[in-house]
Design a protein around this motif. Structure first.
Motif, PDB file in Angstrom:
ATOM      1  N   THR A  51       0.840  -1.206   0.000  1.00 14.62           N
ATOM      2  CA  THR A  51       0.000   0.000   0.000  1.00 14.62           C
ATOM      3  C   THR A  51       0.872   1.253   0.000  1.00 14.62           C
ATOM      4  O   THR A  51       0.378   2.352   0.215  1.00 14.62           O
ATOM      5  CB  THR A  51      -0.924   0.021   1.233  1.00 14.62           C
ATOM      6  OG1 THR A  51      -0.112  -0.008   2.409  1.00 14.62           O
ATOM      7  CG2 THR A  51      -1.888  -1.154   1.216  1.00 14.62           C
ATOM      8  N   LEU A  52       2.167   1.097  -0.235  1.00 20.72           N
ATOM      9  CA  LEU A  52       3.103   2.212  -0.241  1.00 20.72           C
ATOM     10  C   LEU A  52       2.701   3.256  -1.267  1.00 20.72           C
ATOM     11  O   LEU A  52       2.327   2.924  -2.399  1.00 20.72           O
ATOM     12  CB  LEU A  52       4.516   1.696  -0.560  1.00 20.72           C
ATOM     13  CG  LEU A  52       5.640   2.711  -0.453  1.00 20.72           C
ATOM     14  CD1 LEU A  52       5.812   3.183   0.985  1.00 20.72           C
ATOM     15  CD2 LEU A  52       6.937   2.086  -0.967  1.00 20.72           C
TER      16      LEU A  52
ATOM     17  N   GLY B 245       2.545   8.509   1.592  1.00 17.36           N
ATOM     18  CA  GLY B 245       2.977   7.702   2.723  1.00 17.36           C
ATOM     19  C   GLY B 245       4.464   7.868   2.993  1.00 17.36           C
ATOM     20  O   GLY B 245       4.890   7.925   4.147  1.00 17.36           O
ATOM     21  N   LEU B 246       5.268   7.975   1.938  1.00 19.93           N
ATOM     22  CA  LEU B 246       6.704   8.202   2.109  1.00 19.93           C
ATOM     23  C   LEU B 246       6.980   9.562   2.741  1.00 19.93           C
ATOM     24  O   LEU B 246       7.843   9.684   3.614  1.00 19.93           O
ATOM     25  CB  LEU B 246       7.428   8.102   0.764  1.00 19.93           C
ATOM     26  CG  LEU B 246       7.565   6.710   0.174  1.00 19.93           C
ATOM     27  CD1 LEU B 246       8.206   6.785  -1.214  1.00 19.93           C
ATOM     28  CD2 LEU B 246       8.374   5.801   1.085  1.00 19.93           C
TER      29      LEU B 246
ATOM     30  N   HIS C  59       4.253  10.527  18.437  1.00 25.17           N
ATOM     31  CA  HIS C  59       4.405  10.318  16.998  1.00 25.17           C
ATOM     32  C   HIS C  59       3.444  11.242  16.266  1.00 25.17           C
ATOM     33  O   HIS C  59       2.412  11.647  16.813  1.00 25.17           O
ATOM     34  CB  HIS C  59       4.103   8.866  16.629  1.00 25.17           C
ATOM     35  CG  HIS C  59       5.226   7.942  16.966  1.00 25.17           C
ATOM     36  ND1 HIS C  59       5.829   7.141  16.046  1.00 25.17           N
ATOM     37  CD2 HIS C  59       5.872   7.701  18.132  1.00 25.17           C
ATOM     38  CE1 HIS C  59       6.789   6.436  16.611  1.00 25.17           C
ATOM     39  NE2 HIS C  59       6.824   6.774  17.892  1.00 25.17           N
ATOM     40  N   LEU C  60       3.762  11.546  15.046  1.00 29.41           N
ATOM     41  CA  LEU C  60       2.904  12.413  14.235  1.00 29.41           C
ATOM     42  C   LEU C  60       1.615  11.712  13.830  1.00 29.41           C
ATOM     43  O   LEU C  60       0.561  12.339  13.786  1.00 29.41           O
ATOM     44  CB  LEU C  60       3.646  12.854  12.964  1.00 29.41           C
ATOM     45  CG  LEU C  60       4.782  13.839  13.162  1.00 29.41           C
ATOM     46  CD1 LEU C  60       5.627  13.941  11.886  1.00 29.41           C
ATOM     47  CD2 LEU C  60       4.218  15.206  13.536  1.00 29.41           C
ATOM     48  N   TRP C  61       1.703  10.443  13.491  1.00 28.76           N
ATOM     49  CA  TRP C  61       0.571   9.757  12.872  1.00 28.76           C
ATOM     50  C   TRP C  61       0.060   8.576  13.679  1.00 28.76           C
ATOM     51  O   TRP C  61      -0.742   7.805  13.184  1.00 28.76           O
ATOM     52  CB  TRP C  61       0.965   9.270  11.470  1.00 28.76           C
ATOM     53  CG  TRP C  61       1.725  10.292  10.693  1.00 28.76           C
ATOM     54  CD1 TRP C  61       3.053  10.250  10.364  1.00 28.76           C
ATOM     55  CD2 TRP C  61       1.245  11.531  10.180  1.00 28.76           C
ATOM     56  NE1 TRP C  61       3.410  11.374   9.685  1.00 28.76           N
ATOM     57  CE2 TRP C  61       2.320  12.188   9.548  1.00 28.76           C
ATOM     58  CE3 TRP C  61       0.007  12.161  10.194  1.00 28.76           C
ATOM     59  CZ2 TRP C  61       2.199  13.431   8.937  1.00 28.76           C
ATOM     60  CZ3 TRP C  61      -0.113  13.409   9.578  1.00 28.76           C
ATOM     61  CH2 TRP C  61       0.969  14.013   8.958  1.00 28.76           C
ATOM     62  N   SER C  62       0.538   8.394  14.909  1.00 27.67           N
ATOM     63  CA  SER C  62       0.127   7.235  15.689  1.00 27.67           C
ATOM     64  C   SER C  62       0.072   7.577  17.170  1.00 27.67           C
ATOM     65  O   SER C  62       0.986   8.205  17.699  1.00 27.67           O
ATOM     66  CB  SER C  62       1.127   6.087  15.479  1.00 27.67           C
ATOM     67  OG  SER C  62       0.876   5.033  16.375  1.00 27.67           O
ATOM     68  N   ASP C  63      -0.978   7.112  17.815  1.00 24.43           N
ATOM     69  CA  ASP C  63      -1.091   7.250  19.272  1.00 24.43           C
ATOM     70  C   ASP C  63      -0.437   6.068  19.995  1.00 24.43           C
ATOM     71  O   ASP C  63      -0.346   6.069  21.208  1.00 24.43           O
ATOM     72  CB  ASP C  63      -2.569   7.324  19.685  1.00 24.43           C
ATOM     73  CG  ASP C  63      -3.240   8.589  19.178  1.00 24.43           C
ATOM     74  OD1 ASP C  63      -2.544   9.602  18.985  1.00 24.43           O
ATOM     75  OD2 ASP C  63      -4.468   8.546  18.961  1.00 24.43           O
TER      76      ASP C  63
ATOM     77  N   GLN D 193       4.962   2.549  11.477  1.00 25.39           N
ATOM     78  CA  GLN D 193       4.346   2.118  10.222  1.00 25.39           C
ATOM     79  C   GLN D 193       3.054   2.875   9.915  1.00 25.39           C
ATOM     80  O   GLN D 193       2.629   2.930   8.764  1.00 25.39           O
ATOM     81  CB  GLN D 193       4.073   0.612  10.258  1.00 25.39           C
ATOM     82  CG  GLN D 193       5.309  -0.238  10.466  1.00 25.39           C
ATOM     83  CD  GLN D 193       6.403   0.040   9.443  1.00 25.39           C
ATOM     84  OE1 GLN D 193       6.154   0.029   8.243  1.00 25.39           O
ATOM     85  NE2 GLN D 193       7.603   0.311   9.917  1.00 25.39           N
ATOM     86  N   ALA D 194       2.433   3.459  10.929  1.00 22.37           N
ATOM     87  CA  ALA D 194       1.164   4.170  10.714  1.00 22.37           C
ATOM     88  C   ALA D 194       1.310   5.321   9.727  1.00 22.37           C
ATOM     89  O   ALA D 194       0.352   5.666   9.030  1.00 22.37           O
ATOM     90  CB  ALA D 194       0.630   4.691  12.047  1.00 22.37           C
ATOM     91  N   ALA D 195       2.486   5.902   9.634  1.00 16.86           N
ATOM     92  CA  ALA D 195       2.706   7.022   8.711  1.00 16.86           C
ATOM     93  C   ALA D 195       2.467   6.610   7.265  1.00 16.86           C
ATOM     94  O   ALA D 195       2.053   7.432   6.439  1.00 16.86           O
ATOM     95  CB  ALA D 195       4.121   7.564   8.868  1.00 16.86           C
ATOM     96  N   TYR D 196       2.719   5.349   6.949  1.00 13.73           N
ATOM     97  CA  TYR D 196       2.545   4.880   5.570  1.00 13.73           C
ATOM     98  C   TYR D 196       1.075   4.842   5.159  1.00 13.73           C
ATOM     99  O   TYR D 196       0.767   4.872   3.971  1.00 13.73           O
ATOM    100  CB  TYR D 196       3.142   3.483   5.395  1.00 13.73           C
ATOM    101  CG  TYR D 196       4.651   3.454   5.402  1.00 13.73           C
ATOM    102  CD1 TYR D 196       5.388   4.144   4.438  1.00 13.73           C
ATOM    103  CD2 TYR D 196       5.338   2.715   6.351  1.00 13.73           C
ATOM    104  CE1 TYR D 196       6.765   4.106   4.433  1.00 13.73           C
ATOM    105  CE2 TYR D 196       6.717   2.667   6.352  1.00 13.73           C
ATOM    106  CZ  TYR D 196       7.429   3.364   5.385  1.00 13.73           C
ATOM    107  OH  TYR D 196       8.805   3.307   5.391  1.00 13.73           O
ATOM    108  N   GLU D 197       0.169   4.758   6.115  1.00 11.42           N
ATOM    109  CA  GLU D 197      -1.264   4.700   5.814  1.00 11.42           C
ATOM    110  C   GLU D 197      -1.735   6.109   5.468  1.00 11.42           C
ATOM    111  O   GLU D 197      -2.072   6.900   6.337  1.00 11.42           O
ATOM    112  CB  GLU D 197      -2.046   4.128   6.998  1.00 11.42           C
ATOM    113  CG  GLU D 197      -3.552   4.212   6.904  1.00 11.42           C
ATOM    114  CD  GLU D 197      -4.118   3.873   5.529  1.00 11.42           C
ATOM    115  OE1 GLU D 197      -4.879   4.707   4.989  1.00 11.42           O
ATOM    116  OE2 GLU D 197      -3.809   2.802   4.992  1.00 11.42           O
ATOM    117  N   ALA D 198      -1.761   6.404   4.189  1.00 12.02           N
ATOM    118  CA  ALA D 198      -2.058   7.761   3.731  1.00 12.02           C
ATOM    119  C   ALA D 198      -3.353   7.843   2.926  1.00 12.02           C
ATOM    120  O   ALA D 198      -3.575   8.824   2.220  1.00 12.02           O
ATOM    121  CB  ALA D 198      -0.881   8.273   2.893  1.00 12.02           C
ATOM    122  N   SER D 199      -4.220   6.851   3.051  1.00  9.24           N
ATOM    123  CA  SER D 199      -5.428   6.819   2.217  1.00  9.24           C
ATOM    124  C   SER D 199      -6.343   8.018   2.447  1.00  9.24           C
ATOM    125  O   SER D 199      -7.068   8.417   1.549  1.00  9.24           O
ATOM    126  CB  SER D 199      -6.198   5.514   2.432  1.00  9.24           C
ATOM    127  OG  SER D 199      -6.592   5.398   3.783  1.00  9.24           O
TER     128      SER D 199
END
Length: 166
Positions: free
Chosen positions: A48-49, A53-54, A77-81, A86-92
């Protein structure tokens, strides 16, 4: 971000700084001219890259190494509690505006922290390595991270619109 090649005769710190900035600018360049939808477009299944996400991931990496590690800041973290890198890669559901704003802010912090450091020999404890590491190594590690991910960005961009170039 202007993409300028590193100096051919600079000192060590100037050269490391320039290579890191070159790779930062390369990631931005790979994303230029694309819509949010194109930036979110994943590579081939099962991956799902995506380019977005990068960008989000590299914002997290900059934050972790420069602010948390070198500067000793206690930050979420910026994108995860849950402290999940790895949560940063989830950019949908992400947008260029929010991803680039976060990444560019972290790059600005990183540049400030690096510039304020007395030398490349300044060290900080790296919990995952259970050892101290120098600012020199942190900068080399970031160059390595960007170089790997810019290779991914090359393929992602080419799949979107055929654009190539290093």
């Amino acid at each position: 971000m202007e993409r300028i090649g590193p100096p051919l005769t600079g000192d060590e710190r100037e050269t490391l700084r320039a290579f890191l900035d070159y790779h930062r600018a390369t990631l931005a360049w790979k994303c230029e001219g694309l819509t949010d939808e194109e930036l979110r477009r994943p590579s081939m299944p099962p991956s799902t890259l995506s380019l977005l996400g990068l960008v989000r991931h590299m914002g997290e990496v900059e934050r972790h190494w420069f602010r948390r590690t070198v500067n000793g800041e206690e930050l979420p973290h910026l994108w995860s509690d849950t402290h999940d890198f790895q949560a940063a890669y989830e950019a949908s559901g992400a947008t260029r505006e929010e991803a680039f704003a976060a990444w560019e802010a972290e790059v600005a912090h990183a540049r400030r922290i690096e510039a304020a450091a007395e030398s490349l020999d300044v060290t900080a404890y790296v919990p995952s390595w259970k050892e101290d590491a120098s600012l020199r190594l942190v900068m080399l590690h970031l160059i390595h991270e960007y170089a790997r991910h810019n290779g991914h960005a090359d393929f992602l961009r080419q799949a979107i619109d055929g654009a190539t170039g290093a």
